[in-house]
Design a protein around this motif. Sequence first.
Motif: not given
Length: 159
Positions: A9-13, A19-21, A69-73, A76-81
């Motif tokens: 889940g966190p990885l795919t989010t 991907g959106i970015g 911004m979408a890419t940066a988010i 960040t989410l990838l780093w946390k995942a």
Amino acid sequence: MSQPAKTTGPLTTAGMAIGIGMGGFVDGIVFHQILQIHNMLSARIATDTLVGAKVNMVWDGIFHAAVWMATAIGITLLWKAIKRPDVLLSGTALFGSILFGFGLFNLVEGLIDHHVLNIHHVYERLGQSVWDYVFLASGVALMLTGWLMIRDVRSRSAA
């Protein structure tokens, strides 16, 4: 003692946000800048005058800031995942989720900007054309491919 099941889940989010970015960057760089076949408001404000070109350039910049911004988010989410022990780290799931996010960008941006708001079209000189529908279809195809990749990883990890 069994280990708890791992999640993607966190990885795919994170991958979807990236991907959106990336979908937005490909659109902006390829269609707006390199090919110059449309700009953000080119169906509403012609680009054949200096003022029109400048207005479209500003809106293209706002668009690029949003996809940045979408890419940066996503990063960040990838780093946390990747720091979470409960996350199944899978390149296939990550790539699939990036494809899904890219496709989601194409589908949503295409529906809203090309069809609902009518602010630009894939190939502006033609107006609304088959290319707007090809853009939507590419979004669906990318989303389906990404979803199948993610599903495959999840089904293999559950077994």
